[in-house]
Scaffold this motif. Sequence first.
Motif, mmCIF file in Angstrom:
data_model
loop_
_atom_site.group_PDB
_atom_site.id
_atom_site.type_symbol
_atom_site.label_atom_id
_atom_site.label_comp_id
_atom_site.label_asym_id
_atom_site.label_seq_id
_atom_site.Cartn_x
_atom_site.Cartn_y
_atom_site.Cartn_z
ATOM 1 N N GLU A 221 47.281 97.643 48.776
ATOM 2 C CA GLU A 221 48.079 96.669 48.640
ATOM 3 C C GLU A 221 48.851 96.721 47.200
ATOM 4 O O GLU A 221 48.439 97.321 46.322
ATOM 5 C CB GLU A 221 47.459 95.236 48.857
ATOM 6 C CG GLU A 221 46.490 95.386 50.259
ATOM 7 C CD GLU A 221 45.624 94.108 50.394
ATOM 8 O OE1 GLU A 221 45.273 93.598 49.385
ATOM 9 O OE2 GLU A 221 45.430 93.482 51.597
ATOM 10 N N ARG A 222 49.991 95.879 47.448
ATOM 11 C CA ARG A 222 50.635 95.755 46.154
ATOM 12 C C ARG A 222 49.980 94.819 45.259
ATOM 13 O O ARG A 222 49.465 93.914 45.330
ATOM 14 C CB ARG A 222 52.004 95.262 46.494
ATOM 15 C CG ARG A 222 52.922 96.057 47.244
ATOM 16 C CD ARG A 222 54.373 95.377 47.345
ATOM 17 N NE ARG A 222 55.309 96.184 48.017
ATOM 18 C CZ ARG A 222 56.671 96.265 48.214
ATOM 19 N NH1 ARG A 222 57.275 94.931 47.594
ATOM 20 N NH2 ARG A 222 57.553 96.917 48.768
ATOM 21 N N PRO A 223 50.147 95.109 43.836
ATOM 22 C CA PRO A 223 49.470 94.252 42.844
ATOM 23 C C PRO A 223 50.133 93.012 42.545
ATOM 24 O O PRO A 223 51.323 92.970 43.046
ATOM 25 C CB PRO A 223 49.571 95.151 41.526
ATOM 26 C CG PRO A 223 50.813 96.041 41.910
ATOM 27 C CD PRO A 223 50.784 96.388 43.417
ATOM 28 N N ALA A 224 49.632 91.890 42.138
ATOM 29 C CA ALA A 224 50.487 90.760 41.993
ATOM 30 C C ALA A 224 51.374 91.206 40.778
ATOM 31 O O ALA A 224 51.091 91.826 39.571
ATOM 32 C CB ALA A 224 49.209 89.556 41.292
ATOM 33 N N MET A 225 52.500 90.604 40.754
ATOM 34 C CA MET A 225 53.462 90.638 39.854
ATOM 35 C C MET A 225 53.770 89.483 39.010
ATOM 36 O O MET A 225 53.552 88.641 39.332
ATOM 37 C CB MET A 225 54.854 91.264 40.674
ATOM 38 C CG MET A 225 54.687 92.631 41.315
ATOM 39 S SD MET A 225 54.293 93.979 40.695
ATOM 40 C CE MET A 225 55.593 94.573 39.857
ATOM 41 N N ALA A 226 54.476 89.809 38.002
ATOM 42 C CA ALA A 226 55.055 88.693 36.980
ATOM 43 C C ALA A 226 55.843 87.816 37.775
ATOM 44 O O ALA A 226 56.791 88.201 38.523
ATOM 45 C CB ALA A 226 55.545 89.278 35.772
ATOM 46 N N ASP A 227 55.618 86.538 37.286
ATOM 47 C CA ASP A 227 56.263 85.613 38.221
ATOM 48 C C ASP A 227 57.863 85.342 37.506
ATOM 49 O O ASP A 227 57.948 85.037 36.176
ATOM 50 C CB ASP A 227 55.944 84.162 37.896
ATOM 51 C CG ASP A 227 56.540 82.925 38.598
ATOM 52 O OD1 ASP A 227 57.045 83.273 39.566
ATOM 53 O OD2 ASP A 227 56.124 81.980 38.508
ATOM 54 N N THR A 228 58.768 85.736 38.238
ATOM 55 C CA THR A 228 60.163 85.747 37.708
ATOM 56 C C THR A 228 61.077 85.711 38.808
ATOM 57 O O THR A 228 60.675 86.167 40.044
ATOM 58 C CB THR A 228 60.543 87.041 36.842
ATOM 59 O OG1 THR A 228 61.828 86.805 35.990
ATOM 60 C CG2 THR A 228 60.640 88.285 37.645
ATOM 61 N N ALA A 229 62.604 85.465 38.462
ATOM 62 C CA ALA A 229 63.438 85.501 39.602
ATOM 63 C C ALA A 229 63.453 86.975 40.319
ATOM 64 O O ALA A 229 63.473 88.099 39.498
ATOM 65 C CB ALA A 229 64.895 85.148 39.118
ATOM 66 N N SER A 230 63.549 87.124 41.421
ATOM 67 C CA SER A 230 63.560 88.546 42.085
ATOM 68 C C SER A 230 64.540 88.420 43.290
ATOM 69 O O SER A 230 64.641 87.369 44.246
ATOM 70 C CB SER A 230 62.022 88.925 42.372
ATOM 71 O OG SER A 230 61.476 87.999 43.475
ATOM 72 N N VAL A 231 65.044 89.600 43.780
ATOM 73 C CA VAL A 231 65.551 89.875 45.024
ATOM 74 C C VAL A 231 65.327 91.063 45.709
ATOM 75 O O VAL A 231 64.561 91.727 45.088
ATOM 76 C CB VAL A 231 67.096 89.966 44.540
ATOM 77 C CG1 VAL A 231 67.672 88.557 44.175
ATOM 78 C CG2 VAL A 231 67.370 90.941 43.688
#
Length: 253
Positions: A221-231
């Motif tokens: 599974e994907r790791p948790a990523m930093a909270d920021t604007a994403s597309v």
Amino acid sequence: MKILVLGGTAEARVLAGKLADRKDIDVTLSLAGRTAKPRAQGVPTRIGGFGGVQGLTAYLRDERVDALIDATHPYADTISANAVRAADQAGVPVLALRRAPWERTPGDQWIEVGSVPEAVAALGAVTRRVFLALGRNEIDGFAMAPQHTYLVRSVDPVDPPLSVPHAIYLTARGPFSEAVDRALLERHRIDVIVAKNSGGDASYGKIAAARALHLPVVMLERPAMADTASVETVEEVFAWLDHAVTLAATRGV
């Protein structure tokens, strides 16, 4: 505007190429340097790390970067977290380009795990022929299960090799089609695949081939990523940048 793109993905290369055609944007693409001979990028490119958050912050300030695009791999959680922190400290807007993950479809036999040790455990004790579709940083953990035979495909040679008695190494550069990967799995009599949910089309061939051959896939599974604007798409990046360019023009930048 000066744009820094943190790359290493197909999307980053496409994005940088399209940005190069813009007269109102000066783009630099940054690669970590993990691939010995990366593809030609078609834009000014820097190779190597920044030295953590402090180094990236200094670069953004010294180079007067106006916007940062994080288009690194969906599993590059450390650099993504560093990008968010450095952009905040330098006062630079940041956007993450994160391709959508693959979705399970009828016929898929996924065993979803949260870590490499869990993936190793999911293979079980019985000897199996395993296709390790992972990066060089992840495969070392499979030395804990030396009973299996491992097939490893990578862009660069694996050095040092995996510390197991039975391993096969292939060097090749994708993308790989379903037909190519199906032939690979059949030729090596693979029983199970270990993969990351990278998303996108370039590496989906093995997932489709596993479905066709009724093979299980141990999916990291994907790791948790930093909270920021994403597309999720290059087109959405351009919409975000156009807004940023408009704001900069309004401020007289």
